[in-house]
Design a protein around this motif. Structure first.
Motif, mmCIF file in Angstrom:
data_model
loop_
_atom_site.group_PDB
_atom_site.id
_atom_site.type_symbol
_atom_site.label_atom_id
_atom_site.label_comp_id
_atom_site.label_asym_id
_atom_site.label_seq_id
_atom_site.Cartn_x
_atom_site.Cartn_y
_atom_site.Cartn_z
ATOM 1 N N PRO A 197 1.280 -11.275 14.655
ATOM 2 C CA PRO A 197 2.036 -12.109 13.707
ATOM 3 C C PRO A 197 3.305 -12.684 14.340
ATOM 4 O O PRO A 197 3.873 -12.095 15.256
ATOM 5 C CB PRO A 197 2.406 -11.116 12.599
ATOM 6 N N ILE A 224 0.647 4.360 10.896
ATOM 7 C CA ILE A 224 0.533 3.618 12.159
ATOM 8 C C ILE A 224 1.515 4.160 13.195
ATOM 9 O O ILE A 224 1.155 4.396 14.342
ATOM 10 C CB ILE A 224 0.806 2.115 11.941
ATOM 11 N N MET A 255 -6.156 1.983 14.789
ATOM 12 C CA MET A 255 -4.688 1.947 14.830
ATOM 13 C C MET A 255 -4.073 2.299 13.482
ATOM 14 O O MET A 255 -2.922 2.712 13.413
ATOM 15 C CB MET A 255 -4.242 0.535 15.267
ATOM 16 N N GLY A 256 -4.866 2.121 12.415
ATOM 17 C CA GLY A 256 -4.338 2.467 11.086
ATOM 18 C C GLY A 256 -3.828 1.277 10.297
ATOM 19 O O GLY A 256 -3.118 1.441 9.296
ATOM 20 N N ILE A 257 -4.194 0.070 10.732
ATOM 21 C CA ILE A 257 -3.767 -1.145 10.024
ATOM 22 C C ILE A 257 -4.346 -1.120 8.600
ATOM 23 O O ILE A 257 -5.492 -0.733 8.392
ATOM 24 C CB ILE A 257 -4.271 -2.402 10.790
ATOM 25 N N SER A 258 -3.529 -1.535 7.636
ATOM 26 C CA SER A 258 -3.947 -1.413 6.233
ATOM 27 C C SER A 258 -4.881 -2.540 5.800
ATOM 28 O O SER A 258 -5.084 -3.509 6.528
ATOM 29 C CB SER A 258 -2.722 -1.382 5.330
ATOM 30 N N GLY A 259 -5.444 -2.388 4.624
ATOM 31 C CA GLY A 259 -6.328 -3.425 4.093
ATOM 32 C C GLY A 259 -7.794 -3.061 4.281
ATOM 33 O O GLY A 259 -8.681 -3.758 3.810
#
Ligand SMILES: Nc1ncnc2c1ncn2[C@@H]1O[C@H](COP(=O)(O)OP(=O)(O)OP(=O)(O)O)[C@@H](O)[C@H]1O
Ligand SMILES: [Mg+2]
Lengths: 241, 371
Positions: A92, A76, A52-56
């Motif tokens: 979240p 994203i 999905m391209g979630i960061s970290g």
């Protein structure tokens, strides 16, 4: 030649110096469903978040090809725009933002929002702050609700049925089944319980162990084998994927 | 100073752009859903009218001439607190809500700044007699023609026994305007004073520390504020409640967002009596490293038998929230906008249903444009 919605090629993902995914290879044919099993902490959620391209997460090596093009460097929202949708394992809490607002962003058809939220028993939740004090089941239904409104061509579902009671599993399962029949998206579904297999037709399954993928095969067979022999047995299988 | 009462010319000298600015601070120019109206531009009162015989609304000078007893109130709340107030004011409104009068629609009072380098200095007096109930929407704004201008507003509230005053103030200034509201509310037995303050537009400098003094047994106060600091602005904004009687309670809630400007969010709960219950809550969002949010909550008492508390939290929008919304197709800016609008939750304001829809719309529009 089969057409692939998703191809993960030799993907290595790190957080700091820790390797979380190690040379992952995975192909999902268009309109087909892939089930992903694997013990806690093995890297399943990480894989779908990275898709999905979630960061970290740091892609140290490899590539992610979606409908024939690399999406590794897309944001994203660009990936969402191309048709990738995700159901988070732990979405979240967002105070002050109502589920209904997101629904209205996803579709202009108020009638669809009304009908679908009623169907998923989310009428009361629509006006609540997103994920704030949602029960486990409400959270999953709210995620499915948003995804169905979003109508992605590729579904990433992270444990859609965990924490959901039997009646609601059936409700969600039937809804998902109807959606798959209608829209024919490709899917990557993470499950521990396997309940989801009662509702949808999955072509293949694989098993993630310690950041590596093993054992491509028929979902039922693999699930039965995990139940009988545990995950370790999958490691021995060494079937090429 | 002149008073113009002819309805046809009530908005004279105000062009469409200016009327739009006034609509943005709650002015309902057709007065359809308003009980009474007062409008002052610079030092000139353009219009005042009440549709309810139980409510009188005048320029303050006229009220002092018409009713000698008004003198008894003028400046009294400041004197009681041992505070000075400037006496060189011109204009301001007098609102008198008579005994047991309940008004369904709010009273609107607008103070408008038009002239360049002008200093508007007003003195407002609001008297809510015993058992009365009223909502007031006070809009203070500056025209595009203003500049290097200044607004000073003295407001005195007398909330008598069992009365209810819900005062909503919306500010809409400019980058070169300073504002300095000074207000004190004296709240008697079983009465309630509620103040909502919304400041989402650019401004150069605002300093204010409105105070409610709870004088009577069982009286209550509440201050809610939504503050947005644009780059270059400096807002020193607090709320104070002084408890001088038993069984009194208060709540101060503020939401502050810095887009690069400075906000000092003060709060002071001073219990000068036992049996007091109060809470102060300040939440801040920093959206730009250039900005500053400084929350200064103060609690003060000599008594044991009080329950006063505060919580303050400052942070930024979490990456998880932005990314979650991005995965639903929102751009980073859209996601930020949605989250900030959610943070600036009008639910914290205690608004009547009539005003709630209006204010929701106003804040959403202002934030959409402002972010
Ligand atoms: N951002 C991060 N920083 C540090 N470690 C992380 C991060 N994300 C994941 N991990 C670690 O990577 C490993 C894989 O986590 P992941 O959430 O992908 O597991 P999972 O297979 O989904 O497990 P579960 O079945 O419990 O949901 C875990 O050891 C986890 O602690
Ligand atoms: Mg997981």
């Amino acid at each position: 030649m089969a057409k692939y919605t998703l191809q993960v090629k030799n993907l290595t993902v790190k957080v700091g110096s820790q390797t979380i995914l190690d040379k992952i290879n995975l192909k999902i044919e268009e309109h087909s469903t892939m089930i992903l099993f694997g013990p806690n902490g093995s890297g399943k959620s990480t894989l779908i978040k990275v898709i999905m391209g979630i960061s970290g997460y740091d892609i140290a090596e490899g590539d992610i090809i979606f409908e024939g093009e690399s999406i590794k460097d897309l944001s994203i929202e660009e990936r969402a725009e191309r048709g990738i949708g995700i159901m988070f394992q732990y979405p979240p809490k967002i105070r002050g933002v109502k589920l209904e607002q997101i629904a209205q962003f996803l579709t202009k058809e108020e009638e669809r929002i009304r009908a679908l939220s009623a169907h998923l028993n989310l009428d009361k939740i629509l006006h609540r702050d997103l994920n704030v004090d949602f029960s486990g089941g409400e959270m999953k239904r709210s995620e499915l609700f948003q995804l169905i409104l979003q109508k992605p061509g590729f579904f990433l579902l992270d444990e859609p049925e965990s924490g959901v009671d039997m009646e609601n599993i059936s409700l969600m399962g039937r809804m998902l089944k109807a959606f798959l029949k209608e829209e024919k998206p490709a899917c990557l579904i993470i499950t521990h319980t396997g309940y989801i297999l009662d509702y949808i037709e999955a072509k293949n399954a694989c098993v993630m162990i310690d950041g590596c993928l093993f054992c491509l095969g028929h979902p039922r067979e693999i699930f039965e084998s995990i139940k009988k022999f545990g995950y370790e047995k999958c490691k021995e299988c060494q079937r090429e994927i | 100073m002149k008073n113009v009462r002819n309805a046809n010319v009530r908005y004279k000298n105000l062009d469409d752009k200016e009327l739009e600015i006034l609509a943005g601070v709650g002015l309902d120019k057709d007065e359809k859903e308003r009980t009474a109206t007062f409008l002052q531009s610079d030092d000139e009162v353009l219009f005042h009218k009440s549709l309810n015989p139980g409510i009188e609304i005048f320029p303050i000078e006229e009220a002092l001439r018409k009713y000698p007893w008004v003198k008894e109130y003028y400046g009294k709340s400041f004197q009681l607190q041992g505070k000075d107030y400037p006496e060189d004011t011109q204009g301001g409104y007098f609102i008198w809500v008579k005994k047991d009068v309940h008004a369904f629609f709010p009273i609107q009072a607008c103070l408008f700044l038009k002239r360049k380098s002008f200093s508007q200095r007003v003195h407002n007096l609001i008297i809510a007699e015993e058992g009365s109930k009223v909502h007031i929407i006070a809009g203070c704004a500056s025209s595009y023609t203003s500049g290097e201008s200044h607004h000073l507003g003295i407001s005195e509230f007398f909330v008598k026994k069992g009365a209810y005053v819900n005062f909503t103030m919306i500010h809409s200034w400019k980058e070169d305007v300073d504002a300095e509201p000074k207000s004190i509310a004296l709240v008697e037995e079983q009465a309630m004073f509620l103040s909502n303050y919304i400041c989402l537009k650019p401004v150069r400098k605002i300093v204010m520390y409105p105070t409610a003094v709870l004088l009577g047994d069982g009286s209550k106060a509440r201050f809610n504020s939504l503050l947005l600091a644009h780059p270059g602005s400096s807002q020193d904004i607090g709320s104070r409640v002084i408890f001088k009687a038993r069984n009194t309670s208060a709540e101060i809630i503020s939401r502050a967002v810095s887009l690069g400007g400075n906000i000092i969010a003060r709060g002071h709960l001073k219990a000068e009596s036992p049996k007091v219950k109060a809470h102060l809550e300040c939440r801040g969002l920093m959206l730009n490293p250039e900005g500053l949010i400084h929350a200064i909550p103060e609690l003060e008492t000599f008594y044991q038998d009080v329950d006063i508390s505060h919580e303050a939290a400052i942070g930024t929008i979490s990456k998880d929230e932005i990314e979650y919304l991005a995965s639903r197709g929102l751009t980073k800016d859209e996601a930020t906008g949605v989250i900030v609008r959610g943070f600036m939750d009008t639910e914290i304001l205690n608004l009547s249903q009539v005003l709630k829809n209006e204010i929701d719309k106003l804040t959403v529009e202002t934030l959409k444009k402002g972010l």
